[in-house]
Write an enzyme that holds these catalytic residues in place. Structure first.
Site, PDB file in Angstrom:
ATOM      1  N   HIS A   1     -10.498  -5.374  -3.233  1.00 54.71           N
ATOM      2  CA  HIS A   1      -9.158  -5.670  -2.746  1.00 54.71           C
ATOM      3  C   HIS A   1      -9.218  -6.025  -1.280  1.00 54.71           C
ATOM      4  O   HIS A   1     -10.097  -5.579  -0.549  1.00 54.71           O
ATOM      5  CB  HIS A   1      -8.218  -4.483  -2.964  1.00 54.71           C
TER       6      HIS A   1
ATOM      7  N   GLU B   1     -12.185   3.502  -1.006  1.00 51.95           N
ATOM      8  CA  GLU B   1     -11.841   4.601  -1.920  1.00 51.95           C
ATOM      9  C   GLU B   1     -11.618   4.110  -3.341  1.00 51.95           C
ATOM     10  O   GLU B   1     -11.868   4.846  -4.290  1.00 51.95           O
ATOM     11  CB  GLU B   1     -10.563   5.304  -1.425  1.00 51.95           C
ATOM     12  N   VAL B   2     -11.105   2.894  -3.458  1.00 53.10           N
ATOM     13  CA  VAL B   2     -10.813   2.348  -4.785  1.00 53.10           C
ATOM     14  C   VAL B   2     -11.825   1.240  -5.072  1.00 53.10           C
ATOM     15  O   VAL B   2     -11.859   0.222  -4.354  1.00 53.10           O
ATOM     16  CB  VAL B   2      -9.369   1.805  -4.864  1.00 53.10           C
TER      17      VAL B   2
ATOM     18  N   HIS C   1      -7.102  -5.855   2.241  1.00 56.61           N
ATOM     19  CA  HIS C   1      -5.965  -5.273   2.970  1.00 56.61           C
ATOM     20  C   HIS C   1      -5.355  -6.344   3.867  1.00 56.61           C
ATOM     21  O   HIS C   1      -6.071  -7.089   4.533  1.00 56.61           O
ATOM     22  CB  HIS C   1      -6.439  -4.129   3.875  1.00 56.61           C
TER      23      HIS C   1
ATOM     24  N   ASP D   1       0.852  -1.184   0.000  1.00 58.93           N
ATOM     25  CA  ASP D   1       0.000   0.000   0.000  1.00 58.93           C
ATOM     26  C   ASP D   1       0.897   1.248   0.000  1.00 58.93           C
ATOM     27  O   ASP D   1       1.903   1.314   0.722  1.00 58.93           O
ATOM     28  CB  ASP D   1      -0.914   0.010   1.228  1.00 58.93           C
ATOM     29  N   ILE D   2       0.508   2.229  -0.788  1.00 61.85           N
ATOM     30  CA  ILE D   2       1.328   3.433  -0.940  1.00 61.85           C
ATOM     31  C   ILE D   2       1.330   4.281   0.343  1.00 61.85           C
ATOM     32  O   ILE D   2       2.268   5.040   0.587  1.00 61.85           O
ATOM     33  CB  ILE D   2       0.839   4.237  -2.179  1.00 61.85           C
TER      34      ILE D   2
END
Ligand code: 5GP
Length: 114
Positions: free
Chosen positions: A102, A97-98, A104, A31-32
């Site tokens: 996905h 948000e995306v 985490h 994760d960025i």
């Protein structure tokens, strides 16, 4: 055409990602904006496995969350990570948000170089 998310662009190689594992079904990358010493994101790679959110699951995509969880387990085993937290954010109200499903993966353990 469906909206192209940042994860579509990562899968297409259009923007870089710090990939830690990949096979034909899943891409796992850092994760960025990490919220734990190890914070990874797992996304399905097959176009037919794409679904925006848990809220959009159907019979044809119901296997995807289980597949991502199993990949997380295998990844943790491979890296001797003995404690971790798995999270799906669902919908804007759930902090998503995306809109590319996905998982985490959070761990207090730092990823060892394997
Ligand atoms: P969500 O809130 O949708 O469940 O999580 C999206 C996650 O994607 C966030 O934790 C965010 O930091 C991460 N993210 C957003 N854009 C990028 C990006 O371009 N690269 C990477 N590696 N992570 C991203």
């Amino acid at each position: 055409m469906e909206e192209q998310t940042v994860f579509h662009k990562i899968l297409a190689g259009e923007i870089p990602a710090d990939t830690v594992y990949e096979d034909e079904e899943v891409l796992i990358f850092k994760d960025i904006h990490p919220k734990a010493p190890t914070h990874l994101l797992l996304i399905p790679k097959k176009p037919e496995d794409f679904v925006p959110s848990i809220a959009d699951l159907s019979e044809s995509t119901q296997h995807v969350p289980a597949m991502l969880i199993l990949k997380a387990k295998h990844f943790a085993d491979m890296h001797d990570i003995n404690g971790y937290k798995l999270t799906f954010h669902v919908g804007k109200g759930g902090g998503q948000e995306v809109f590319f499903l996905h998982l985490h993966f959070f761990s207090q353990q730092i990823l060892s170089a394997h």
